[in-house]
Design an enzyme around this catalytic site. Structure first.
Site, PDB file in Angstrom:
ATOM      1  N   ALA A  43       0.832  -1.208   0.000  1.00  0.00           N
ATOM      2  CA  ALA A  43       0.000   0.000   0.000  1.00  0.00           C
ATOM      3  C   ALA A  43       0.870   1.262   0.000  1.00  0.00           C
ATOM      4  CB  ALA A  43      -0.922  -0.009   1.212  1.00  0.00           C
ATOM      5  N   ASN A  44       1.914   1.272   0.815  1.00  0.00           N
ATOM      6  CA  ASN A  44       2.786   2.459   0.852  1.00  0.00           C
ATOM      7  C   ASN A  44       3.398   2.730  -0.525  1.00  0.00           C
ATOM      8  OD1 ASN A  44       2.307   2.506   3.599  1.00  0.00           O
ATOM      9  ND2 ASN A  44       4.289   1.667   4.174  1.00  0.00           N
ATOM     10  N   ASN A 188      17.589  -3.090   0.975  1.00  0.00           N
ATOM     11  CA  ASN A 188      18.432  -2.215   1.787  1.00  0.00           C
ATOM     12  C   ASN A 188      19.669  -3.036   2.184  1.00  0.00           C
ATOM     13  OD1 ASN A 188      17.708  -3.801   3.987  1.00  0.00           O
ATOM     14  ND2 ASN A 188      16.304  -2.300   4.873  1.00  0.00           N
ATOM     15  N   ASP A 250      11.433  10.763  11.175  1.00  0.00           N
ATOM     16  CA  ASP A 250      10.844   9.426  11.219  1.00  0.00           C
ATOM     17  C   ASP A 250      11.081   8.782   9.849  1.00  0.00           C
ATOM     18  OD1 ASP A 250       9.278   7.175  11.301  1.00  0.00           O
ATOM     19  OD2 ASP A 250       7.390   8.215  11.650  1.00  0.00           O
ATOM     20  N   ALA A 253       8.685   4.142   6.116  1.00  0.00           N
ATOM     21  CA  ALA A 253       8.246   4.223   4.716  1.00  0.00           C
ATOM     22  C   ALA A 253       9.204   4.999   3.803  1.00  0.00           C
ATOM     23  CB  ALA A 253       6.833   4.791   4.587  1.00  0.00           C
ATOM     24  N   ALA A 254      10.422   5.289   4.282  1.00  0.00           N
ATOM     25  CA  ALA A 254      11.405   5.941   3.390  1.00  0.00           C
ATOM     26  C   ALA A 254      11.689   5.030   2.201  1.00  0.00           C
ATOM     27  CB  ALA A 254      12.691   6.236   4.147  1.00  0.00           C
ATOM     28  N   GLY A 255      11.918   3.756   2.506  1.00  0.00           N
ATOM     29  CA  GLY A 255      12.207   2.796   1.435  1.00  0.00           C
ATOM     30  C   GLY A 255      11.019   2.646   0.498  1.00  0.00           C
ATOM     31  N   ASP A 256       9.813   2.614   1.050  1.00  0.00           N
ATOM     32  CA  ASP A 256       8.611   2.462   0.207  1.00  0.00           C
ATOM     33  C   ASP A 256       8.424   3.689  -0.684  1.00  0.00           C
ATOM     34  OD1 ASP A 256       8.091   0.016   1.363  1.00  0.00           O
ATOM     35  OD2 ASP A 256       6.796   0.850   2.918  1.00  0.00           O
TER      36      ASP A 256
HETATM   37  P1  ATP Z   1      12.442   1.881   5.728  1.00  0.00           P
HETATM   38  O1  ATP Z   1      12.436   0.414   6.097  1.00  0.00           O
HETATM   39  O2  ATP Z   1      12.755   2.807   6.854  1.00  0.00           O
HETATM   40  O3  ATP Z   1      11.271   2.306   4.931  1.00  0.00           O
HETATM   41  P2  ATP Z   1      14.645   1.065   4.053  1.00  0.00           P
HETATM   42  O4  ATP Z   1      15.558   0.438   5.055  1.00  0.00           O
HETATM   43  O5  ATP Z   1      13.889   0.184   3.131  1.00  0.00           O
HETATM   44  O6  ATP Z   1      13.677   2.099   4.753  1.00  0.00           O
HETATM   45  P3  ATP Z   1      16.681   3.010   3.481  1.00  0.00           P
HETATM   46  O7  ATP Z   1      17.901   2.431   2.850  1.00  0.00           O
HETATM   47  O8  ATP Z   1      16.765   3.328   4.936  1.00  0.00           O
HETATM   48  O9  ATP Z   1      15.457   2.063   3.121  1.00  0.00           O
HETATM   49  O10 ATP Z   1      16.266   4.371   2.754  1.00  0.00           O
HETATM   50  C1  ATP Z   1      15.712   4.413   1.443  1.00  0.00           C
HETATM   51  C2  ATP Z   1      15.971   5.773   0.858  1.00  0.00           C
HETATM   52  O11 ATP Z   1      15.338   6.776   1.688  1.00  0.00           O
HETATM   53  C3  ATP Z   1      17.432   6.188   0.794  1.00  0.00           C
HETATM   54  O12 ATP Z   1      18.080   5.677  -0.364  1.00  0.00           O
HETATM   55  C4  ATP Z   1      17.293   7.707   0.780  1.00  0.00           C
HETATM   56  O13 ATP Z   1      16.907   8.167  -0.498  1.00  0.00           O
HETATM   57  C5  ATP Z   1      16.124   7.945   1.736  1.00  0.00           C
HETATM   58  N1  ATP Z   1      16.546   8.164   3.138  1.00  0.00           N
HETATM   59  C6  ATP Z   1      16.511   7.275   4.151  1.00  0.00           C
HETATM   60  N2  ATP Z   1      16.952   7.830   5.307  1.00  0.00           N
HETATM   61  C7  ATP Z   1      17.271   9.108   5.008  1.00  0.00           C
HETATM   62  C8  ATP Z   1      17.782  10.225   5.764  1.00  0.00           C
HETATM   63  N3  ATP Z   1      18.056  10.113   7.066  1.00  0.00           N
HETATM   64  N4  ATP Z   1      17.975  11.405   5.125  1.00  0.00           N
HETATM   65  C9  ATP Z   1      17.684  11.538   3.798  1.00  0.00           C
HETATM   66  N5  ATP Z   1      17.213  10.527   3.031  1.00  0.00           N
HETATM   67  C10 ATP Z   1      16.994   9.334   3.620  1.00  0.00           C
END
Ligand code: ATP
Length: 307
Positions: A43-44, A188, A250, A253-256
């Site tokens: 969904a995200n 990741n 926070d 959902a950064a990865g999503d």
């Molecule tokens: P999550 O599980 O928290 O959704 P993830 O572990 O799947 O994330 P990350 O590698 O932590 O994915 O981050 C994905 C992308 O988000 C990074 O490539 C970057 O573009 C962005 N990002 C994550 N953390 C940061 C941060 N602290 N500042 C700026 N961009 C960030």
């Protein structure tokens, strides 16, 4: 010309409660700030794609919801975000997927998931929506729904020239047959290590992990590195593309957000490097805000951020 993306994946209602520390067995603890947020990796990513796409791209979401009020509310919210909800199935006898999330004062979290309707996203359902996958330019999936259906969807996609992008989260062992169907994989660092056995700590180890994926048949490998950006490798040529520096509040959902943004940017014809830059911008905005879907930015503000 209209581009079409199919996202296949999970939907969860995230029940979040703040706790001073995690409760011990048999203990009752007073928490605070209880809230329900819309989440689930599928969904995200569908929401991110719909908010960040250009007007010529269509986003279909293959997912299962329960026969409950929250499922109905989520479906309405997806439609409001511009997702085609015709491929969402409401399962009569099931509840919508749930994640019970405790966030401790020290920032740690503890999560218990009940798959609910997500467990019904099986091979039969994928067959029902095969034509959507066949007609799509790209299929984006994660690993929160049954693996057999993910493999089936990848197979249908590959046979019809639809590019398959897999965000292998949460990490689990994958059949080599599935990896061979992938155009792109976006783990990741932790997921890359679990899938390749190589601890990703720097550019050299990222290149080794990428090589392993390439050997298994994946064309493009993109290992996300949190605030450091991504390691991106195509045909064995790799580089780190840094992200944007922001004050993170926070990272949920950064990865999503990154995955949804990346795929729609590719579908509108951006080069991989420019698509990564667009995805970095969207993900950077998302980490400055609380929550999963509420933190995902729209296209206009992401373009403003990049201007
Ligand atoms: P999550 O599980 O928290 O959704 P993830 O572990 O799947 O994330 P990350 O590698 O932590 O994915 O981050 C994905 C992308 O988000 C990074 O490539 C970057 O573009 C962005 N990002 C994550 N953390 C940061 C941060 N602290 N500042 C700026 N961009 C960030």
């Amino acid at each position: 010309m209209c581009a079409k993306l199919v996202v296949l994946g999970s939907v969860n209602a995230d029940h979040v409660i703040r706790v001073p520390r995690f409760a011990r067995a048999g203990e009752t603890l007073r928490g605070s700030g209880y809230r329900i947020a819309y989440g689930g990796k599928g969904a995200n990513q569908a929401v991110a794609a719909a908010r960040l796409k250009d007007p010529n791209t269509q986003v279909d979401f293959i997912a299962c919801l329960g026969n409950d009020d929250i499922g109905r509310a989520m479906k309405a919210a997806f439609a409001k975000d511009g997702i085609n909800t015709a491929t969402i199935t409401q399962i009569e006898q099931e509840m919508t997927g749930v994640a019970m999330i405790q966030v401790a004062d020290n920032g740690e979290n503890s999560i218990v998931i009940s798959a609910g309707a997500n467990a019904c996203l099986d091979e039969h359902l994928v067959s029902c929506y095969a034509v959507h996958i066949q007609q799509a330019d790209a299929l984006l999936m994660q690993l929160e729904t049954p693996l057999s259906a993910i493999c089936k969807a990848a197979q249908i996609a590959k046979q019809n020239g639809t590019k398959v992008i897999l965000n292998p989260a949460p990490a689990q062992a994958l059949p080599e047959e599935l990896l061979r169907q992938l155009y792109m994989i976006t783990p990741n660092e932790t997921e890359a290590e679990i899938l390749t056995g190589i601890k990703v700590e720097d550019k050299i180890s990222a290149a080794q992990a990428a090589k392993r994926f390439h050997q298994l048949g994946v064309q493009i490998v993109l290992i996300t590195l949190g605030a450091k950006g991504v390691y991106f490798s195509e045909n064995g040529q790799g580089q780190i593309i840094g992200g944007f520096r922001v004050k993170a509040r926070d990272t949920t959902a950064a990865g999503d957000t990154f995955n949804g943004a990346l795929v729609v940017a590719l579908l509108e014809g951006k080069t991989l490097t420019n698509a990564i830059r667009f995805a970095h911008a969207a993900a950077a905005i998302s980490v400055t805000r609380e929550g999963a879907q509420p933190s995902i930015p729209h296209r206009a503000e992401t373009l403003d951020f990049l201007a």
